[in-house]
Design a protein around this motif. Structure first.
Motif, PDB file in Angstrom:
ATOM      1  N   CYS A 272       0.630  -1.128   0.134  1.00 30.06           N
ATOM      2  CA  CYS A 272      -0.012  -0.314  -0.680  1.00 30.06           C
ATOM      3  C   CYS A 272       1.216   1.311   0.477  1.00 30.06           C
ATOM      4  O   CYS A 272       1.935   1.105  -0.112  1.00 30.06           O
ATOM      5  N   ILE A 273       0.280   2.626  -0.828  1.00 30.89           N
ATOM      6  CA  ILE A 273       1.326   3.157  -0.718  1.00 30.89           C
ATOM      7  C   ILE A 273       1.153   4.342   0.543  1.00 30.89           C
ATOM      8  O   ILE A 273      -0.041   4.328   1.135  1.00 30.89           O
ATOM      9  N   PRO A 274       2.681   4.998   1.450  1.00 38.15           N
ATOM     10  CA  PRO A 274       2.653   5.521   2.024  1.00 38.15           C
ATOM     11  C   PRO A 274       1.809   7.097   1.588  1.00 38.15           C
ATOM     12  O   PRO A 274       2.283   7.263   0.738  1.00 38.15           O
ATOM     13  N   ILE A 275       1.512   7.605   2.896  1.00 48.41           N
ATOM     14  CA  ILE A 275       0.796   9.206   2.036  1.00 48.41           C
ATOM     15  C   ILE A 275       1.363   9.928   3.789  1.00 48.41           C
ATOM     16  O   ILE A 275       1.206   9.845   4.999  1.00 48.41           O
ATOM     17  N   PHE A 276       1.929  11.136   3.011  1.00 50.09           N
ATOM     18  CA  PHE A 276       2.463  11.810   3.953  1.00 50.09           C
ATOM     19  C   PHE A 276       2.125  13.483   4.180  1.00 50.09           C
ATOM     20  O   PHE A 276       1.876  14.586   5.531  1.00 50.09           O
ATOM     21  N   ASP A 277       1.167  13.846   2.595  1.00 43.63           N
ATOM     22  CA  ASP A 277       0.151  15.143   3.020  1.00 43.63           C
ATOM     23  C   ASP A 277      -0.705  14.633   1.157  1.00 43.63           C
ATOM     24  O   ASP A 277      -0.261  13.620   0.719  1.00 43.63           O
ATOM     25  N   GLY A 278      -1.402  15.949   1.150  1.00 49.13           N
ATOM     26  CA  GLY A 278      -1.997  16.128   0.387  1.00 49.13           C
ATOM     27  C   GLY A 278      -1.858  15.388  -1.438  1.00 49.13           C
ATOM     28  O   GLY A 278      -2.522  15.331  -1.963  1.00 49.13           O
ATOM     29  N   SER A 279      -0.791  16.377  -1.521  1.00 48.26           N
ATOM     30  CA  SER A 279      -0.401  16.091  -2.693  1.00 48.26           C
ATOM     31  C   SER A 279       0.245  14.389  -3.251  1.00 48.26           C
ATOM     32  O   SER A 279       0.460  14.209  -4.270  1.00 48.26           O
ATOM     33  N   ASP A 280       0.634  13.741  -2.292  1.00 50.67           N
ATOM     34  CA  ASP A 280       0.150  12.099  -1.756  1.00 50.67           C
ATOM     35  C   ASP A 280      -0.733  11.917  -2.932  1.00 50.67           C
ATOM     36  O   ASP A 280      -0.475  10.708  -3.715  1.00 50.67           O
ATOM     37  N   ALA A 281      -1.867  12.471  -2.167  1.00 49.48           N
ATOM     38  CA  ALA A 281      -3.241  11.595  -2.579  1.00 49.48           C
ATOM     39  C   ALA A 281      -3.158  12.174  -4.121  1.00 49.48           C
ATOM     40  O   ALA A 281      -4.099  11.714  -5.162  1.00 49.48           O
ATOM     41  N   VAL A 282      -2.719  13.291  -4.205  1.00 44.06           N
ATOM     42  CA  VAL A 282      -3.359  14.432  -6.026  1.00 44.06           C
ATOM     43  C   VAL A 282      -2.369  12.844  -6.734  1.00 44.06           C
ATOM     44  O   VAL A 282      -2.665  13.207  -7.958  1.00 44.06           O
ATOM     45  N   ARG A 283      -1.091  13.026  -6.443  1.00 44.67           N
ATOM     46  CA  ARG A 283      -0.163  12.771  -7.644  1.00 44.67           C
ATOM     47  C   ARG A 283      -0.240  10.373  -7.364  1.00 44.67           C
ATOM     48  O   ARG A 283      -0.547  10.496  -8.901  1.00 44.67           O
ATOM     49  N   VAL A 284      -1.084  10.713  -6.651  1.00 46.68           N
ATOM     50  CA  VAL A 284      -1.418   8.745  -7.333  1.00 46.68           C
ATOM     51  C   VAL A 284      -2.922   8.811  -7.724  1.00 46.68           C
ATOM     52  O   VAL A 284      -3.078   7.914  -8.875  1.00 46.68           O
ATOM     53  N   LEU A 285      -4.091  10.242  -7.976  1.00 44.67           N
ATOM     54  CA  LEU A 285      -5.013   9.637  -8.671  1.00 44.67           C
ATOM     55  C   LEU A 285      -5.185  10.522  -9.800  1.00 44.67           C
ATOM     56  O   LEU A 285      -5.233  10.168 -10.232  1.00 44.67           O
ATOM     57  N   ALA A 286      -3.650  11.198  -9.728  1.00 43.20           N
ATOM     58  CA  ALA A 286      -3.743  11.871 -10.584  1.00 43.20           C
ATOM     59  C   ALA A 286      -3.243  10.828 -12.301  1.00 43.20           C
ATOM     60  O   ALA A 286      -2.686  10.368 -13.007  1.00 43.20           O
ATOM     61  N   GLU A 287      -2.019   9.726 -10.843  1.00 42.38           N
ATOM     62  CA  GLU A 287      -1.159   8.926 -12.205  1.00 42.38           C
ATOM     63  C   GLU A 287      -2.232   7.942 -12.676  1.00 42.38           C
ATOM     64  O   GLU A 287      -1.620   7.433 -13.509  1.00 42.38           O
ATOM     65  N   ARG A 288      -3.727   7.416 -11.403  1.00 45.31           N
ATOM     66  CA  ARG A 288      -4.525   6.939 -12.064  1.00 45.31           C
ATOM     67  C   ARG A 288      -5.642   7.805 -13.230  1.00 45.31           C
ATOM     68  O   ARG A 288      -6.520   6.404 -13.683  1.00 45.31           O
ATOM     69  N   GLN A 289      -5.220   8.229 -13.420  1.00 50.54           N
ATOM     70  CA  GLN A 289      -5.683   9.219 -14.383  1.00 50.54           C
ATOM     71  C   GLN A 289      -7.536   9.526 -13.866  1.00 50.54           C
ATOM     72  O   GLN A 289      -7.787   9.488 -14.660  1.00 50.54           O
ATOM     73  N   GLU A 290      -7.653   9.567 -12.446  1.00 53.04           N
ATOM     74  CA  GLU A 290      -8.794  10.052 -12.136  1.00 53.04           C
ATOM     75  C   GLU A 290      -9.367  10.992 -11.920  1.00 53.04           C
ATOM     76  O   GLU A 290     -10.636  11.563 -11.581  1.00 53.04           O
ATOM     77  N   ILE A 291      -8.249  12.265 -11.673  1.00 58.04           N
ATOM     78  CA  ILE A 291      -8.502  13.465 -11.232  1.00 58.04           C
ATOM     79  C   ILE A 291      -7.631  14.383 -12.201  1.00 58.04           C
ATOM     80  O   ILE A 291      -5.930  13.303 -12.497  1.00 58.04           O
ATOM     81  N   SER A 292      -7.512  15.834 -12.459  1.00 57.56           N
ATOM     82  CA  SER A 292      -6.090  16.568 -13.089  1.00 57.56           C
ATOM     83  C   SER A 292      -5.359  16.929 -10.865  1.00 57.56           C
ATOM     84  O   SER A 292      -6.104  18.004 -11.112  1.00 57.56           O
ATOM     85  N   ALA A 293      -4.333  16.862 -11.800  1.00 56.91           N
ATOM     86  CA  ALA A 293      -3.421  17.518 -10.441  1.00 56.91           C
ATOM     87  C   ALA A 293      -3.459  18.469 -10.399  1.00 56.91           C
ATOM     88  O   ALA A 293      -3.726  19.596  -9.760  1.00 56.91           O
ATOM     89  N   GLU A 294      -3.723  19.504 -11.429  1.00 56.27           N
ATOM     90  CA  GLU A 294      -3.837  21.133 -11.459  1.00 56.27           C
ATOM     91  C   GLU A 294      -5.170  21.483 -10.270  1.00 56.27           C
ATOM     92  O   GLU A 294      -4.994  22.498 -10.231  1.00 56.27           O
ATOM     93  N   ARG A 295      -6.401  20.938 -10.998  1.00 55.99           N
ATOM     94  CA  ARG A 295      -7.322  21.300 -10.427  1.00 55.99           C
ATOM     95  C   ARG A 295      -7.292  20.663  -9.071  1.00 55.99           C
ATOM     96  O   ARG A 295      -7.755  21.563  -8.044  1.00 55.99           O
ATOM     97  N   TYR A 296      -6.262  20.146  -8.738  1.00 55.37           N
ATOM     98  CA  TYR A 296      -6.089  19.897  -7.095  1.00 55.37           C
ATOM     99  C   TYR A 296      -4.810  19.985  -6.520  1.00 55.37           C
ATOM    100  O   TYR A 296      -4.662  19.580  -5.149  1.00 55.37           O
ATOM    101  N   GLY A 297      -4.340  20.757  -6.528  1.00 57.75           N
ATOM    102  CA  GLY A 297      -2.994  21.884  -6.423  1.00 57.75           C
ATOM    103  C   GLY A 297      -2.034  21.240  -6.274  1.00 57.75           C
ATOM    104  O   GLY A 297      -1.333  21.795  -5.403  1.00 57.75           O
ATOM    105  N   LEU A 298      -1.875  20.779  -6.891  1.00 59.55           N
ATOM    106  CA  LEU A 298      -0.305  19.928  -7.008  1.00 59.55           C
ATOM    107  C   LEU A 298       0.771  20.661  -7.965  1.00 59.55           C
ATOM    108  O   LEU A 298       0.408  21.069  -8.938  1.00 59.55           O
TER     109      LEU A 298
END
Length: 379
Positions: A272-298
């Motif tokens: 499972c993926i370690p998470i340290f802050d919200g940018s980790d969630a953005v990175r993971v979900l953007a890599e899965r093409q579920e969100i746009s990284a820019e929209r969520y502040g990365l």
């Protein structure tokens, strides 16, 4: 009867949250037709217990409970409605009917992160939830939680305090006092988010936490485990997420050899993926093409050079800063980039206060995050 009453009547006969209803509905896609067959005694496929239930319930009772829901300020949604939670269609035992308070569109129009913790979190976990969930809220995620005491209520209060959205799936009916003494929190959540349950008002059965977990995970894009022991019931959420292809992110244990964190340890061992802050969630979900990284502040990486010319071009904050924010702003104006450790030492604030502050300033475009967890003012 309308289709809401039809579906409720069928749920009263075949049970809420089970596969039996959908097995029966293979005979027809019309709930009104099925109700008519049952009430007229033409349903020879009923078991003995189902026949007994069919004799005890009535169309009038189903209609009364729908009316009661409206009296309590609840709305009703059923499968096939435009605003029915679309992710529930993935379930073979999807709720036919659900009762809710708040904005049902949140279930379809936002990216949901489901957080899981414990009823007795450590001080470390509580401080971490404050920072992490504030980060999620400021980035625009909807935060889901079970609303139990402890980690869940901490997450909900943190997100609401940041004007964010909270989603909570209930293990019982919405009119039932669960958990105790959170009526005010439930009302605030209904104003800013969504409370939803598949149980009708006056439901008196046992609370079904496994079913609640299943429905909550289905609505989420990712599950975040903030604290879990080896035998934590909350780990059921992680198992369901992995089984359905959701991302599972885990806060690294505070103490490696403390049993209260062994659930996290084991999940990390499983990949499972370690998470340290919200940018980790953005990175993971953007890599899965579920969100746009820019929209969520990365933000993309920027140059670490901070010249006198750039110093002069630093834009002024778009709003009046709080005392803590002003202190961090002036430190970064004096010297940039600066690490969290250095800001903590020079400001006299705690690490959590500094991290919460710079996270909020970063999401507002006042501060930029650089590689190595260093920060500078945006220009």
């Amino acid at each position: 009867m309308d289709r809401y009453s039809d579906w409720l009547l069928l749920g009263m006969i075949f049970g809420t949250g089970g596969k039996r209803l959908w097995q029966v509905m293979e005979k027809t896609d019309d709930p009104a037709e099925m109700c008519e067959r049952i009430l007229s005694g033409k349903a020879d496929f009923l078991s003995d217990s189902e026949k007994e239930k069919a004799e005890r319930v009535s169309a009038d009772e189903a209609e009364r409970l729908i009316e009661r829901a409206h009296e309590l300020g609840q709305q009703v949604v059923c499968i096939g409605d435009e605003n029915y939670p679309k992710r529930w269609y993935e379930l073979e035992d999807a709720p036919a009917l659900a009762f809710y308070r708040g904005d049902i569109s949140i279930a379809n129009d936002s990216t949901v992160i489901h957080t899981v913790g414990t009823r007795e979190p450590s001080k470390y976990t509580l401080s971490l939830i404050n920072v992490l969930c504030a980060d999620f809220a400021l980035r625009g995620f909807t935060v889901s939680c079970g609303l139990a005491e402890g980690s869940d209520t901490c997450a909900a209060e943190t997100v609401l305090g940041r004007e964010g959205r909270v989603l909570a799936v209930y293990p019982t009916s919405l009119d039932r006092e669960y958990p105790k003494d959170v009526g005010e929190l439930k009302d605030k959540l209904a104003e800013k988010g969504l409370l939803i349950s598949e149980y009708s008002p006056e439901y008196g059965g046992r609370m079904n936490f496994h079913r609640r977990n299943k429905l909550a995970v289905a609505l989420a894009s990712a599950v975040v485990i903030t604290e879990a022991s080896e035998d934590s019931k909350g780990l059921d959420n992680a198992v369901r997420a992995m089984d359905t292809g959701r991302s599972v992110m885990v806060v690294p244990p505070h103490l490696l050899y403390s049993k209260r964190y062994f659930g996290q340890r084991d999940l990390l061992r499983k990949g499972c993926i370690p998470i340290f802050d919200g940018s980790d969630a953005v990175r993971v979900l953007a890599e899965r093409q579920e969100i746009s990284a820019e929209r969520y502040g990365l933000k993309a990486g920027v140059s670490e050079v901070h010249t006198e010319e750039k110093q002069e071009k630093i834009r002024k904050p778009i709003r009046e800063l709080s005392g803590v924010e002003s202190k961090i702003y002036e430190l970064l104006k004096e010297k940039s980039p600066m690490s969290l450790d250095e800001m903590t030492a020079r400001s006299g604030l705690s690490m959590m206060e500094v991290l919460t502050c710079v996270t909020g300033l970063e999401l507002e475009g006042i501060v930029i995050s650089l590689p190595g967890k260093r920060y500078e003012l945006d220009s």
